[in-house]
Write a protein that holds these residues in place. Structure first.
Motif, PDB file in Angstrom:
ATOM      1  N   THR A 140       0.501  -0.946  -0.528  1.00  0.00           N
ATOM      2  CA  THR A 140       0.320  -0.238  -0.072  1.00  0.00           C
ATOM      3  C   THR A 140       0.630   1.020   0.196  1.00  0.00           C
ATOM      4  N   ALA A 141       2.000   1.268   0.808  1.00  0.00           N
ATOM      5  CA  ALA A 141       3.097   2.149   1.257  1.00  0.00           C
ATOM      6  C   ALA A 141       3.909   2.315  -0.567  1.00  0.00           C
ATOM      7  N   LEU A 142       4.244   1.643  -1.265  1.00  0.00           N
ATOM      8  CA  LEU A 142       4.968   1.575  -2.425  1.00  0.00           C
ATOM      9  C   LEU A 142       3.602   2.149  -3.275  1.00  0.00           C
ATOM     10  N   HIS A 143       2.811   1.677  -3.445  1.00  0.00           N
ATOM     11  CA  HIS A 143       1.718   2.177  -4.141  1.00  0.00           C
ATOM     12  C   HIS A 143       0.831   3.192  -4.011  1.00  0.00           C
ATOM     13  N   LEU A 144       1.295   4.258  -3.722  1.00  0.00           N
ATOM     14  CA  LEU A 144       0.733   5.137  -2.660  1.00  0.00           C
ATOM     15  C   LEU A 144       2.063   6.760  -2.424  1.00  0.00           C
ATOM     16  N   ARG A 145       3.137   5.594  -2.332  1.00  0.00           N
ATOM     17  CA  ARG A 145       4.156   6.197  -3.067  1.00  0.00           C
ATOM     18  C   ARG A 145       4.315   7.421  -1.494  1.00  0.00           C
ATOM     19  N   ARG A 146       4.103   6.349  -0.118  1.00  0.00           N
ATOM     20  CA  ARG A 146       3.924   7.841   1.369  1.00  0.00           C
ATOM     21  C   ARG A 146       5.353   6.280   2.215  1.00  0.00           C
TER      22      ARG A 146
END
Length: 370
Positions: free
Chosen positions: A77-83
């Protein structure tokens, strides 16, 4: 086990290595419109490759990590949202190792490590400026060259501040400022590249109360200003400085600004020693790691040491002792690995030494007996 076989199509991070195809998907993925940055890479600079001693350390530490399906869901999720990924949990559950696992799984190069203390400020992570060294060198140059003017050294300012009005600039006889500037781990991670670097911000809960708030602008903008270079931009718009990986691996900075192209994979760890402001939490994807249970411990031991727990009663006994002792105070998973490694070496094998052995290698990290 069934949990190890779960694979979802949208996952980029699997935690199993051999991720060249998934890294290509990571690089080709479209960011959310609000995380699309426009930094232009320096064609003369290349980040460290997946070779050498630094990469070997990253790979060795990361390849033994055993993520569960819920962990993979949150990381991806963090990778896709770049967060940024904020990882919490008790000491020893693998929070820091997760950053190395992401880097090794997706072949993203050596992890950039920024350890946090109570004295850490934002500029420590962005860049280092040896103002005193530059002033001393300018003084020596003036002695060698009578009539030369020492280079002006600007006072330390906020790395996000606008450049101040023009102080005296470099003269032909003054030492170049580039020799005294070097990007920190966060600054290096924000260099514009088509592939993200992994940055581990370790134990951010130990920081000064202002640091999480100071990070917000950097996380939102994906870049920062180096005032010392911005002041020289009119005379010298592009300056080459060193990076956190290697002071000699220079990268050219234009107009004093570092602006990312692909937002780095930022893993922030916290042992829960403090709370964070809501504005900071809103910009992070949060993951809480629980201490591993029997099944996960067995997988960790098999991955790290090549030992099947079911192959011998002595290994099963050590796992059960680890779980029992964990009820009286926190233990770290590597303490179980140490115990099994000692048994593999034939140490502490006498039955009469069992309790003293456990007390030595499984000493509590918290609780009344710590």
């Amino acid at each position: 086990m069934e949990a190890e076989a779960v694979v979802k199509d949208w996952w980029l991070y699997h935690g199993t290595g051999e991720g060249a195809d998934r890294r290509a998907r990571l690089e080709a993925g479209f960011p959310p419109p609000w995380r699309d940055f426009t930094g232009a890479p320096d064609p003369g600079y290349a980040p460290p490759a997946c070779t050498g001693a630094a990469w070997e350390r990253t790979w060795r530490r990361g390849e033994g990590y055993v993520p569960d399906e819920p962990e993979k869901d949150v990381v991806n999720t963090a990778l896709h949202l770049r967060r940024p990924l904020l990882v919490t949990g008790k000491p020893g559950v693998g929070k820091s190792t997760l950053a190395y696992s992401i880097a090794s799984d997706l072949n993203l190069g050596p992890v950039l490590h920024w350890p946090i203390t109570s004295r850490t400020v934002l500029r420590d992570g962005l860049y280092l400026y040896d103002a005193i060294g530059r002033l001393q060198e300018a003084g020596l140059e003036q002695l060698r060259t009578p009539g030369a003017h020492p280079a002006a050294v600007a006072p330390a300012t906020s790395p996000l501040a606008e450049p101040a009005a023009a102080p005296p600039q470099d003269t032909p006889s003054a030492p170049s400022i580039s020799r005294y500037l070097r990007l920190g781990p966060l600054g290096t991670a924000l260099l514009p590249q088509d592939r993200p670097r992994v940055l581990l911000v370790d134990e951010i809960d130990k920081s000064d109360i202002d640091l999480p708030g100071d990070l917000l602008t950097v996380f939102e903008d994906g870049g920062f200003l180096i005032p010392e270079l911005a002041r020289l931009a009119q005379e010298d718009p592009t300056v080459a400085i060193g990076t956190d990986d290697d002071p000699d691996a220079v990268v050219r900075i234009t107009q004093g600004r570092v602006q990312c192209r692909y937002f780095p994979i930022v893993v922030l760890t916290s042992n829960g020693e403090r709370d964070f402001p809501p504005a900071f939490l809103r910009r992070c994807v949060r993951l809480h790691l629980e201490p591993p249970g029997p099944d996960k411990l067995a997988r960790i031991v098999r991955r790290r040491l090549g030992v099947d727990i079911d192959s011998g009663e002595e290994y099963q006994d050590l796992v059960q002792a680890f779980l029992d002792r964990g009820e009286d105070g926190d233990l770290a998973t590597d303490q179980l690995l140490n115990a099994i490694q000692l048994r593999l070496a034939g140490a502490w094998s006498a039955p009469a030494d069992r309790e003293r052995f456990l007390a030595t290698v499984m000493q509590h990290l918290t609780g009344p007996t710590a």
